[in-house]
Scaffold this motif. Structure first.
Motif, PDB file in Angstrom:
ATOM      1  N   VAL A   6      -5.012   6.898  -3.796  1.00  0.00           N
ATOM      2  CA  VAL A   6      -4.466   7.417  -2.526  1.00  0.00           C
ATOM      3  C   VAL A   6      -5.577   7.453  -1.475  1.00  0.00           C
ATOM      4  N   HIS A   7      -6.728   7.955  -1.854  1.00  0.00           N
ATOM      5  CA  HIS A   7      -7.875   8.041  -0.935  1.00  0.00           C
ATOM      6  C   HIS A   7      -8.265   6.643  -0.433  1.00  0.00           C
ATOM      7  N   ALA A   8      -8.275   5.674  -1.345  1.00  0.00           N
ATOM      8  CA  ALA A   8      -8.725   4.325  -0.981  1.00  0.00           C
ATOM      9  C   ALA A   8      -7.780   3.662   0.028  1.00  0.00           C
ATOM     10  N   PHE A   9      -6.492   3.943  -0.072  1.00  0.00           N
ATOM     11  CA  PHE A   9      -5.516   3.299   0.813  1.00  0.00           C
ATOM     12  C   PHE A   9      -5.331   4.039   2.136  1.00  0.00           C
ATOM     13  N   SER A  10      -5.805   5.287   2.215  1.00  0.00           N
ATOM     14  CA  SER A  10      -5.421   6.153   3.332  1.00  0.00           C
ATOM     15  C   SER A  10      -6.531   6.302   4.351  1.00  0.00           C
ATOM     16  N   ARG A  11      -6.117   6.513   5.587  1.00  0.00           N
ATOM     17  CA  ARG A  11      -7.052   6.883   6.652  1.00  0.00           C
ATOM     18  C   ARG A  11      -7.458   8.347   6.445  1.00  0.00           C
ATOM     19  N   ALA A  12      -6.506   9.158   5.995  1.00  0.00           N
ATOM     20  CA  ALA A  12      -6.752  10.569   5.684  1.00  0.00           C
ATOM     21  C   ALA A  12      -5.654  11.041   4.742  1.00  0.00           C
ATOM     22  N   TRP A  13      -5.978  12.043   3.938  1.00  0.00           N
ATOM     23  CA  TRP A  13      -4.938  12.648   3.114  1.00  0.00           C
ATOM     24  C   TRP A  13      -5.292  14.119   2.894  1.00  0.00           C
ATOM     25  N   GLY A  14      -4.317  14.900   2.465  1.00  0.00           N
ATOM     26  CA  GLY A  14      -4.609  16.316   2.253  1.00  0.00           C
ATOM     27  C   GLY A  14      -3.398  17.047   1.697  1.00  0.00           C
ATOM     28  N   VAL A  15      -3.530  18.366   1.672  1.00  0.00           N
ATOM     29  CA  VAL A  15      -2.481  19.217   1.120  1.00  0.00           C
ATOM     30  C   VAL A  15      -2.164  20.301   2.140  1.00  0.00           C
ATOM     31  N   ALA A  16      -0.887  20.563   2.352  1.00  0.00           N
ATOM     32  CA  ALA A  16      -0.469  21.629   3.267  1.00  0.00           C
ATOM     33  C   ALA A  16       0.461  22.577   2.523  1.00  0.00           C
ATOM     34  N   GLY A  17       0.298  23.864   2.772  1.00  0.00           N
ATOM     35  CA  GLY A  17       1.184  24.850   2.157  1.00  0.00           C
ATOM     36  C   GLY A  17       2.544  24.827   2.837  1.00  0.00           C
ATOM     37  N   ARG A  18       3.540  25.270   2.149  1.00  0.00           N
ATOM     38  CA  ARG A  18       4.877  25.451   2.748  1.00  0.00           C
ATOM     39  C   ARG A  18       5.485  26.710   2.144  1.00  0.00           C
ATOM     40  N   ALA A  25       0.835  -1.209   0.000  1.00  0.00           N
ATOM     41  CA  ALA A  25       0.000   0.000   0.000  1.00  0.00           C
ATOM     42  C   ALA A  25       0.867   1.254   0.000  1.00  0.00           C
ATOM     43  N   VAL A  26       1.913   1.242   0.819  1.00  0.00           N
ATOM     44  CA  VAL A  26       2.793   2.419   0.886  1.00  0.00           C
ATOM     45  C   VAL A  26       3.468   2.639  -0.467  1.00  0.00           C
ATOM     46  N   GLN A  27       3.923   1.563  -1.090  1.00  0.00           N
ATOM     47  CA  GLN A  27       4.559   1.727  -2.409  1.00  0.00           C
ATOM     48  C   GLN A  27       3.584   2.312  -3.429  1.00  0.00           C
ATOM     49  N   HIS A  28       2.319   1.841  -3.405  1.00  0.00           N
ATOM     50  CA  HIS A  28       1.329   2.374  -4.356  1.00  0.00           C
ATOM     51  C   HIS A  28       1.097   3.864  -4.126  1.00  0.00           C
ATOM     52  N   VAL A  29       0.924   4.236  -2.865  1.00  0.00           N
ATOM     53  CA  VAL A  29       0.612   5.644  -2.565  1.00  0.00           C
ATOM     54  C   VAL A  29       1.810   6.532  -2.898  1.00  0.00           C
ATOM     55  N   THR A  41       2.936  20.444   0.276  1.00  0.00           N
ATOM     56  CA  THR A  41       3.126  19.049   0.663  1.00  0.00           C
ATOM     57  C   THR A  41       1.799  18.319   0.514  1.00  0.00           C
ATOM     58  N   VAL A  42       1.807  17.229  -0.224  1.00  0.00           N
ATOM     59  CA  VAL A  42       0.640  16.352  -0.278  1.00  0.00           C
ATOM     60  C   VAL A  42       0.950  15.188   0.668  1.00  0.00           C
ATOM     61  N   TRP A  43       0.060  14.966   1.639  1.00  0.00           N
ATOM     62  CA  TRP A  43       0.327  13.948   2.658  1.00  0.00           C
ATOM     63  C   TRP A  43      -0.796  12.904   2.679  1.00  0.00           C
ATOM     64  N   ALA A  44      -0.423  11.739   3.152  1.00  0.00           N
ATOM     65  CA  ALA A  44      -1.413  10.663   3.315  1.00  0.00           C
ATOM     66  C   ALA A  44      -1.013   9.858   4.543  1.00  0.00           C
ATOM     67  N   GLU A  45      -1.988   9.456   5.334  1.00  0.00           N
ATOM     68  CA  GLU A  45      -1.717   8.641   6.520  1.00  0.00           C
ATOM     69  C   GLU A  45      -2.376   7.274   6.355  1.00  0.00           C
ATOM     70  N   LEU A  46      -1.554   6.238   6.478  1.00  0.00           N
ATOM     71  CA  LEU A  46      -2.020   4.859   6.251  1.00  0.00           C
ATOM     72  C   LEU A  46      -2.038   4.090   7.563  1.00  0.00           C
ATOM     73  N   PRO A  47      -3.062   3.268   7.751  1.00  0.00           N
ATOM     74  CA  PRO A  47      -3.097   2.451   8.960  1.00  0.00           C
ATOM     75  C   PRO A  47      -2.083   1.320   8.895  1.00  0.00           C
ATOM     76  N   LEU A  48      -1.509   1.009  10.054  1.00  0.00           N
ATOM     77  CA  LEU A  48      -0.579  -0.118  10.162  1.00  0.00           C
ATOM     78  C   LEU A  48      -1.270  -1.231  10.918  1.00  0.00           C
ATOM     79  N   LYS A  49      -1.154  -2.436  10.390  1.00  0.00           N
ATOM     80  CA  LYS A  49      -1.789  -3.565  11.076  1.00  0.00           C
ATOM     81  C   LYS A  49      -0.706  -4.484  11.611  1.00  0.00           C
ATOM     82  N   GLU A  50      -0.886  -4.929  12.840  1.00  0.00           N
ATOM     83  CA  GLU A  50       0.132  -5.780  13.443  1.00  0.00           C
ATOM     84  C   GLU A  50       0.352  -7.045  12.618  1.00  0.00           C
ATOM     85  N   ALA A  51      -0.712  -7.520  11.985  1.00  0.00           N
ATOM     86  CA  ALA A  51      -0.608  -8.748  11.187  1.00  0.00           C
ATOM     87  C   ALA A  51       0.413  -8.609  10.063  1.00  0.00           C
ATOM     88  N   ASP A  52       0.713  -7.361   9.654  1.00  0.00           N
ATOM     89  CA  ASP A  52       1.650  -7.150   8.555  1.00  0.00           C
ATOM     90  C   ASP A  52       3.081  -6.980   9.020  1.00  0.00           C
TER      91      ASP A  52
END
Ligand SMILES: Nc1ncnc2c1ncn2[C@@H]1O[C@H](COP(=O)(O)OP(=O)(O)OP(=O)(O)O)[C@@H](O)[C@H]1O
Ligand SMILES: [Mg+2]
Length: 158
Positions: free
Chosen positions: A116-128, A48-52, A133-144
């Motif tokens: 990106v939306h499908a894989f992420s818990r949340a995503w968005g854009v922040a100015g700098r 998932a991280v590689q795809h995003v 910066t385009v960011w995305a937060e993905l859930p981590l599962k212990e099983a992985d």
């Protein structure tokens, strides 16, 4: 949401050339880093991280490119929050990511941010200061996680 999450347990930051080669390298680096952090190649999190990263990096080097400027990949591992945050920064601030509406543009393009939306818990854009910066937060599962990572992330009381 992001301001409240804890200090990252680990972090990767890498500047890369804003070229197709740089985008491919971003994906490869992300796969390597996740593997080193205990999310092995072939696992759901690593995939998932590689795809995003691939989609965000491709966008940075096409839509966000400013000639002569690099883009930057950051990966931040937040173990207590079971979250991996991906940040891809580019130098352009006059255009913003805009996902295609469902059903729209089924032929050419408009697929990347939906993925990106499908894989992420949340995503968005922040100015700098320069660009965004385009960011995305993905859930981590212990099983992985590998045994080693589970041991690090879930300390047992003495
Ligand atoms: N980093 C960026 N900077 C500026 N505009 C962006 C950025 N990322 C995305 N966009 C805008 O958002 C649109 C949608 O992006 P998305 O990745 O979903 O589709 P795409 O890149 O056009 O096609 P593809 O399916 O190949 O990814 C883009 O066409 C572009 O206009
Ligand atoms: Mg795209």
């Amino acid at each position: 949401m992001n301001a409240e999450i804890s200090t990252p347990a680990d972090e990767l930051a890498q500047r890369l050339s804003a070229t197709p080669r740089g985008a491919r390298l971003a994906r490869r680096l992300a796969g390597q880093q996740l593997d080193a952090w205990g999310f092995p190649y072939g696992g759901d999190v690593n995939d998932a991280v590689q795809h995003v990263v691939a989609e965000l990096a491709a966008n940075a080097v096409t839509h966000g490119r400013v000639p002569g400027r690099d883009f930057e990949l950051r990966l931040l591992l937040f173990l207590p929050d079971a979250t991996l945050r991906i940040e891809v920064s580019d130098a352009r601030d006059d255009r913003l990511p805009a996902p295609a509406a469902p059903g729209e543009d089924e032929g050419e393009g408009g697929r990347g941010l939906r993925l990106v939306h499908a894989f992420s818990r949340a995503w968005g854009v922040a100015g700098r200061d320069v660009g965004k910066t385009v960011w995305a937060e993905l859930p981590l599962k212990e099983a992985d996680m590998t045994e080693q990572r589970i041991g690090t992330s879930d300390p047992k009381p003495c």
